[in-house]
Each structure stands twice: as structure tokens, then as C-alpha cells.
Design an enzyme around this catalytic site. Sequence first.
Site, PDB file in Angstrom:
ATOM      1  CD  GLU A 178      64.626  65.307  25.442  1.00 32.99           C
ATOM      2  OE1 GLU A 178      64.613  64.878  27.079  1.00 32.99           O
ATOM      3  OE2 GLU A 178      66.171  65.499  25.995  1.00 32.99           O
ATOM      4  CD  GLU A 204      68.396  69.083  24.819  1.00 35.00           C
ATOM      5  OE1 GLU A 204      68.146  68.742  25.557  1.00 35.00           O
ATOM      6  OE2 GLU A 204      67.264  69.853  25.389  1.00 35.00           O
TER       7      GLU A 204
HETATM    8  C1  FCB Z   1      67.675  66.086  27.815  1.00 36.45           C
HETATM    9  C2  FCB Z   1      66.690  67.763  28.247  1.00 36.45           C
HETATM   10  C3  FCB Z   1      68.352  68.940  28.977  1.00 36.45           C
HETATM   11  C4  FCB Z   1      69.133  68.654  29.788  1.00 36.45           C
HETATM   12  C5  FCB Z   1      70.232  67.017  28.952  1.00 36.45           C
HETATM   13  C6  FCB Z   1      71.235  66.912  29.204  1.00 36.45           C
HETATM   14  O1  FCB Z   1      67.017  65.262  28.169  1.00 36.45           O
HETATM   15  O2  FCB Z   1      66.109  68.449  27.483  1.00 36.45           O
HETATM   16  O3  FCB Z   1      67.177  69.774  29.378  1.00 36.45           O
HETATM   17  O4  FCB Z   1      68.618  68.360  30.972  1.00 36.45           O
HETATM   18  O5  FCB Z   1      68.859  66.637  28.380  1.00 36.45           O
END
Ligand code: FCB
Length: 436
Positions: free
Chosen positions: A168, A349
Site C-alpha cells: 500500500e 488483504e
Molecule cells: C491495511 C494495512 C494493514 C492493516 C489493515 C487493516 O491498510 O495494510 O497493515 O492495518 O489495513
Amino acid sequence: MAPPALAFPKGFGWGAATSAYQLEGAVNEDGRGPSVWDVFSHQPGRIRNGDTGDVAADHYHRYVEDLDIMKDLGLTSYRFSISWPRVLPTGRGTVNTKGVDFYHKLVDGLLERGIAPVVTLFHWDTPQALQELGGWENRDCAKWFADYAHTMFTALGDKVPTWLTLNEPKTVVDVGYTAGVHAPGKQDRSLANVVGHHLLLGHGLAVQALRAANGKGRIGAALSLSPTYPADSSPAASAAATTADAEENRRWLDPLLRGKYPQDWLDSQAADAPVRAAIKDGDLAVIGAHNDLLGVNYYGPTHVTGSGGRVMQHPTSQATWQEIYPDGLFDLLTRIKRDYGDIPVTITENGMATENALQDQDRITFLHDHLAAAHRSIQAGVKLESYHLWSLMDNFEWAEGYTQRWGIIHVDYASQRRTHKASADWYKTVIARNGV
Ligand code: FCB
């Protein structure tokens, strides 16, 4: 066991994700150096309740127990990150063998349990020694990052099938350098965009380093992506959604997968914006060199009004920035296929924060609905190969400290005891049935 309503392709990867600073603790052990997050979290007022990642979920000491938890769940893939200052305490130069050994043990433990390691090289923990030289504001940081990546490819390259360079970059730019809510806590949009370019350059140089090390693993980046929609049917909202799409998605996807910045995004930068000078001849060829896969972090959509404002149109979670909209995942994945071709995709994620509860039915619903959307995207031809929920276990949620719980495994921070939430038992069944 009854067959699932939605069966995933044979060999689909069932995973969970974590990151080093959020999970490991042991910040002063075995020669680890400080990162920007160690410094930031110790500054008064930065983190809710004054929490820090000093101990976190104590994974550095408890990784064997955690590996056994993963095995028991039936995970076939595990995404974690390497702490750059654990292996290079000052960011470059002398390698800390004990730090590298920890990751050898972790990777070996995964492989022994039949779990494929997916390794992120940068999940925001820039070594503090490099920050003092300007960190990612300094173009040299891209080179330092590639050298660190090369060190890891040399050490672990024969065992790791999948590498992710950056996690990210958008969050570093928007939250670390614009809002100032994450490390290093700066509020300077023009500087933030320079940082964004250097992060992308670091990605490209790291890809080159893997090829140079003859690494056999595949490599890509993990981007936080958000499908953007106009909040109403006005032409102004539609135009504003296109502008938001450039910021949210295209300014990251286009350089990586097309070797150029989107023209509308470039045009939106002031004539004297420092990012213009930061983009040197040849950079985009480096950044846009072939990626083997794309990591997608999906938390929710973005709805934009005619004046460019953001509004929520769906329910939120304990993380109030989050808008829960599973169909957005389908829209996002099919859009990637349509606009960027058939690159293999992994969901790196996806998840939601809940209150401190073991009966997390809301998380089960969330995961179910997003997996159904993922399944639909596979039916539509998306080359989606694996899914990593965020997160394996509760951990240090950056500026929110330990207040937000994102894990399917509950962590009692006083005793460090791990307990399955209902969602963990549910996910175990999903994995066993290969579907939802
Ligand atoms: C993302 C991050 C991860 C975690 C989630 C909830 O943006 O990559 O580390 O904090 O959010």
C-alpha cells in the site's frame, strides 16, 4: 462434509496476512534497529492510548505456536512482512544474521507445514537510520530498498515462491505524508507525491534485483485499491469519480502495469509540483517492467459527490473509514482484468475490524460475502489465485493501537493467549470444503 454452494478452483490458495511491526514485538532484541514506527509510536499523542508495537502479539517469540495455529486452520498460504531494520539495523550495510535467521525459521516452519510463504518486503517500517537521511523523500531510498531486497532474495530466494515489494504505497503517501496520522507524521502533499514516486521506483529496482539474483520466485506489489462510484447521477459526480479513481487506483496501477502515469493525474499536478522533477527519464521503464502478479488489498469502495466530497453509502465497521460493500470487490477485480489484462491476482488483504468479541458473526458474514464476490469474479474470468484475509490474529493497528481487532484469532494482550473466534472455526471449514 457437505459440498460448498460455491466451490473454488482446485488449488486455490487459502491464506491470512500479517505484518512485522504489527505482530512481532521484540523491537530491541537480537540486534534489530529502530524503524520510523518505533520512533513515531513512542511520540506522545500519536497512537490511541499511547500504545506501541514494542510487544505487539509477541510473534517473534511465539512463532512456532502461531505456525501450528495456521496448520490447524488448514491455511495453504501465509502473507507476512520482513522487518527491514531487523535484517539491516541501519537500513543498509552490515546484515544482522540473527534477524535473517528468524525469517529462515519462519519460512522453514511454513514449508514444513505445507503453507506457501508470501513475503512482503516493505510494510511501512522504514529503518530510522534511513529516515534521518530523508527516507523515501530521498531518491537514494529506492536504491537502498533494492539492495535490501537483493539481500533477502539471496537469503530466501530458493524457498519463497511469491514476493511482494511494497504494501500500500498509497497509505504511506496519504496517511504518513499527507494526513500525518501514520509514521513519519508529515503533512505535505507535494512531498508525499515525491515519496510516492520513489516508492514506485523502489519497487521497480527490487524487481530488477530479483531477476539479477536469478530468483525463481514471482514478484509484484500489494496495492490498496478502491472502486470509485459517483454518489448520484449528476455529470459533476461522474466527473469527480473519475478524478478520484486516478488518485485511488490509476496513479498506482498505470505506472506498474502500463509503465506510465495517467495523463489526467499528471495534469492535476501543479506546474511547479516537485513530483514533476522527481520523475526522471527512464524511471517509468523501470517501474513498469513485467510484474508476475498483482496483490489487491480491498476494504471498501469510494463514493464521490459532484464537489469531490466522499460519502458513505453502506454500513461501516469498528474502523469508521471502512464502507462494507462486497460487490465492490467484484467490480474491482473485473475492472483490473478489463483494463490491465490477465495478470494473476492475489487478494493480499480483506477483512473488517470488530469489537472485542469471540462470537464475531459480523466478520463471518463479511468474509462470506466477499468470498462470494471473489468466486463470481473467477467465473467472470479473473485469474484470481488466492485469498488472504486480514488478519490471522489481532495485532497493533497503527494509529488505533490495540483498540481495533481485525483477527480471526483473538489475542489477550495481557497473557498473549490466542483463542479462536467463531470466524476462525468458520474459515477452517471453508478451507476444508474449498468454498463457501
Ligand atoms: C491495511 C494495512 C494493514 C492493516 C489493515 C487493516 O491498510 O495494510 O497493515 O492495518 O489495513
